[in-house]
Design an enzyme around this catalytic site. Structure first.
Site, PDB file in Angstrom:
ATOM      1  N   VAL A   1     -26.924  33.098 -26.374  1.00 33.00           N
ATOM      2  CA  VAL A   1     -27.344  34.437 -26.812  1.00 33.00           C
ATOM      3  C   VAL A   1     -27.761  35.289 -25.615  1.00 33.00           C
ATOM      4  O   VAL A   1     -27.400  36.470 -25.508  1.00 33.00           O
ATOM      5  CB  VAL A   1     -28.513  34.353 -27.825  1.00 33.00           C
ATOM      6  CG1 VAL A   1     -28.968  35.759 -28.215  1.00 33.00           C
ATOM      7  CG2 VAL A   1     -28.116  33.564 -29.076  1.00 33.00           C
TER       8      VAL A   1
ATOM      9  N   TYR B   1     -39.864  21.828 -31.728  1.00 37.90           N
ATOM     10  CA  TYR B   1     -39.251  23.172 -31.711  1.00 37.90           C
ATOM     11  C   TYR B   1     -39.989  24.103 -32.672  1.00 37.90           C
ATOM     12  O   TYR B   1     -40.443  25.173 -32.287  1.00 37.90           O
ATOM     13  CB  TYR B   1     -37.784  23.033 -32.109  1.00 37.90           C
ATOM     14  CG  TYR B   1     -36.981  24.320 -32.066  1.00 37.90           C
ATOM     15  CD1 TYR B   1     -36.694  24.947 -30.853  1.00 37.90           C
ATOM     16  CD2 TYR B   1     -36.480  24.890 -33.240  1.00 37.90           C
ATOM     17  CE1 TYR B   1     -35.924  26.115 -30.815  1.00 37.90           C
ATOM     18  CE2 TYR B   1     -35.716  26.051 -33.199  1.00 37.90           C
ATOM     19  CZ  TYR B   1     -35.434  26.659 -31.990  1.00 37.90           C
ATOM     20  OH  TYR B   1     -34.670  27.810 -31.967  1.00 37.90           O
TER      21      TYR B   1
HETATM   22  P1  NAD Z   1     -29.159  28.203 -25.358  1.00 40.54           P
HETATM   23  O1  NAD Z   1     -29.628  26.804 -25.190  1.00 40.54           O
HETATM   24  O2  NAD Z   1     -27.709  28.483 -25.207  1.00 40.54           O
HETATM   25  O3  NAD Z   1     -29.928  29.181 -24.387  1.00 40.54           O
HETATM   26  C1  NAD Z   1     -31.265  28.985 -23.974  1.00 40.54           C
HETATM   27  C2  NAD Z   1     -31.320  29.284 -22.481  1.00 40.54           C
HETATM   28  O4  NAD Z   1     -32.674  29.165 -22.036  1.00 40.54           O
HETATM   29  C3  NAD Z   1     -30.497  28.295 -21.649  1.00 40.54           C
HETATM   30  O5  NAD Z   1     -29.706  28.982 -20.695  1.00 40.54           O
HETATM   31  C4  NAD Z   1     -31.559  27.443 -20.955  1.00 40.54           C
HETATM   32  O6  NAD Z   1     -31.131  26.905 -19.725  1.00 40.54           O
HETATM   33  C5  NAD Z   1     -32.694  28.437 -20.818  1.00 40.54           C
HETATM   34  N1  NAD Z   1     -34.016  27.817 -20.697  1.00 40.54           N
HETATM   35  C6  NAD Z   1     -34.593  26.909 -21.527  1.00 40.54           C
HETATM   36  N2  NAD Z   1     -35.826  26.581 -21.086  1.00 40.54           N
HETATM   37  C7  NAD Z   1     -36.022  27.302 -19.952  1.00 40.54           C
HETATM   38  C8  NAD Z   1     -37.097  27.412 -19.038  1.00 40.54           C
HETATM   39  N3  NAD Z   1     -38.230  26.702 -19.184  1.00 40.54           N
HETATM   40  N4  NAD Z   1     -36.973  28.239 -17.974  1.00 40.54           N
HETATM   41  C9  NAD Z   1     -35.842  28.982 -17.800  1.00 40.54           C
HETATM   42  N5  NAD Z   1     -34.796  28.928 -18.645  1.00 40.54           N
HETATM   43  C10 NAD Z   1     -34.886  28.101 -19.702  1.00 40.54           C
HETATM   44  O7  NAD Z   1     -29.667  28.677 -26.799  1.00 40.54           O
HETATM   45  P2  NAD Z   1     -29.353  30.014 -27.613  1.00 40.54           P
HETATM   46  O8  NAD Z   1     -28.665  29.646 -28.848  1.00 40.54           O
HETATM   47  O9  NAD Z   1     -28.750  31.019 -26.700  1.00 40.54           O
HETATM   48  O10 NAD Z   1     -30.821  30.442 -28.012  1.00 40.54           O
HETATM   49  C11 NAD Z   1     -31.510  31.484 -27.311  1.00 40.54           C
HETATM   50  C12 NAD Z   1     -32.870  31.708 -27.955  1.00 40.54           C
HETATM   51  O11 NAD Z   1     -32.708  32.140 -29.308  1.00 40.54           O
HETATM   52  C13 NAD Z   1     -33.738  30.450 -27.997  1.00 40.54           C
HETATM   53  O12 NAD Z   1     -35.076  30.801 -27.735  1.00 40.54           O
HETATM   54  C14 NAD Z   1     -33.597  29.976 -29.428  1.00 40.54           C
HETATM   55  O13 NAD Z   1     -34.735  29.266 -29.861  1.00 40.54           O
HETATM   56  C15 NAD Z   1     -33.430  31.285 -30.182  1.00 40.54           C
HETATM   57  N6  NAD Z   1     -32.680  31.072 -31.424  1.00 40.54           N
HETATM   58  C16 NAD Z   1     -31.333  30.877 -31.415  1.00 40.54           C
HETATM   59  C17 NAD Z   1     -30.652  30.643 -32.600  1.00 40.54           C
HETATM   60  C18 NAD Z   1     -29.160  30.423 -32.634  1.00 40.54           C
HETATM   61  O14 NAD Z   1     -28.620  30.181 -33.715  1.00 40.54           O
HETATM   62  N7  NAD Z   1     -28.461  30.530 -31.535  1.00 40.54           N
HETATM   63  C19 NAD Z   1     -31.362  30.603 -33.815  1.00 40.54           C
HETATM   64  C20 NAD Z   1     -32.727  30.774 -33.778  1.00 40.54           C
HETATM   65  C21 NAD Z   1     -33.383  31.030 -32.587  1.00 40.54           C
END
Ligand code: NAD
Ligand code: UDP
Length: 312
Positions: free
Chosen positions: A13, A146
């Site tokens: 995202v 989580y």
């Molecule tokens: P993703 O795993 O593709 O992206 C998360 C990013 O955060 C990754 O690039 C990771 O390396 C980075 N990251 C994690 N911990 C970190 C830290 N301590 N320091 C620096 N970078 C860090 O996941 P996504 O699907 O892109 O999700 C993005 C956000 O949206 C998340 O917070 C997730 O909880 C939230 N979210 C996503 C969904 C979905 O369906 N995709 C649904 C609900 C919530």
């Protein structure tokens, strides 16, 4: 034009959000430690003068110089197999990282947006889920690293708003899909998508009667952007209310690909929510937002990306 900090910029995202902000003329500082992200998601921005990247674990440190106007906190493992493998990193992403990023927003006088989740509703007893519902979360189950981290993140976000006057936003994001999801991230669309393309059995957990509602990533990014630019400080659901059972999804992907591989039923993971669908009345009323991309179109674009990723 704003200078935006996007934590989690190399993720699924986050990288689409960066693209959207750059396309709109903003300057972006992306921060990521690649724990679940991929450098390739940002490769196309290497020559972009309005994009700057900092590699850092935002649970520990935020080495970003200069004032920012917007802080988007998307940094967290997000897929169940990722957060079950990375329990402490996930807890710190919701707790320490949220505090560090909120503090930066306070000092800089910036707006802050928390990427929360529909998981704050747990295994919901109210359907569809409306923001006033407090949820049904197991605080000590495997998913709690989580769910409870995100619930804490919402609590500290509201505290910074109430006690420090920080303009905060909370997006409760429902299942989102699209290009740049990792084929092996374990979430259902990349899992089934990869199985269909490889001709492997489709692994349905439980009897497949549990439901999810899937939002295409460009719709979500539009919602995140509108929420940030709105005046809404209460949590806001962002998702696509079109609900499907997991079995319907498996059959849909099989028939879309013209394939006939078998379905293999596997045990349902502990505390897997039985139903999920967002009530998006608040987003419609406050942000004039609703999803625009239909499932057929979104899945076609996503499967095209998975095909390319498999070929790489
Ligand atoms: P993703 O795993 O593709 O992206 C998360 C990013 O955060 C990754 O690039 C990771 O390396 C980075 N990251 C994690 N911990 C970190 C830290 N301590 N320091 C620096 N970078 C860090 O996941 P996504 O699907 O892109 O999700 C993005 C956000 O949206 C998340 O917070 C997730 O909880 C939230 N979210 C996503 C969904 C979905 O369906 N995709 C649904 C609900 C919530
Ligand atoms: N799921 C499944 N097979 C898989 C991966 C997931 O049946 O190979 C199910 C999972 O049990 C859940 C739904 O699909 O009921 C959505 O899972 P996902 O991990 O994508 O997201 P979440 O559970 O966080 O909504």
């Amino acid at each position: 034009m704003a200078r935006a900090l996007v934590a989690g910029a190399a993720g699924f995202v986050g990288s689409h959000l960066v693209d959207r902000l750059i396309a709109d003329g903003h300057t972006v500082v992306g921060v990521d430690n690649f724990i679940t992200g991929d450098r390739r998601n940002l490769d196309h921005l290497q020559a972009e003068p309005r994009f700057h990247f900092v590699e850092s674990d935002v649970s520990r440190d935020l080495p970003v110089d200069g004032r920012v106007d917007r802080v988007y906190h998307l940094a967290s493992p997000a897929s169940p197999i990722d957060y079950l493998k990375l329990p402490f990193e996930t807890l710190y992403a919701g707790s320490d990282a949220t505090r560090i990023l909120l503090e930066r927003a306070r000092v800089d006088g910036a707006r802050f947006l928390m990427a929360s989740t529909s998981e704050v509703y747990g295994d919901p007893a109210i359907h569809p889920q409306v923001e006033s519902y407090w949820g049904n979360v197991n605080p000590i189950g495997p998913r709690s690293v989580y769910d409870e981290a995100k619930r804490y993140a919402e609590a500290i976000t509201m505290a910074y708003h109430r006690y420090h006057g920080v303009p905060t936003r909370i997006a409760r994001i429902f299942n989102t899909y699209g290009p740049r999801m990792r084929l092996n991230d374990g979430r259902v669309i990349p899992a089934f998508g990869a199985q269909v393309l490889r001709g492997e059995p489709i692994t349905v957990f439980g009897d497949g009667s549990q439901t999810r509602s899937y939002c295409y990533v460009s719709d979500l990014v539009e919602g995140l952007y509108r929420l940030m630019e709105s005046g809404l400080t209460l949590p806001c659901n962002l998702g696509n209310p079109t609900e499907k059972t997991v079995l319907e999804l498996a059959n849909y992907l099989r028939s879309a690909a013209g394939s006939d591989q078998p379905i293999e039923f596997r045990p349902l993971p502990e505390d897997d929510p039985k139903q999920r669908r967002p009530d998006i009345s608040r987003a419609k009323a406050e942000l004039d937002w609703e999803p625009k991309v239909g499932f057929d179109t979104g899945i076609a674009a996503t499967m095209a990306y998975f095909r390319e990723a498999l070929a790489r």
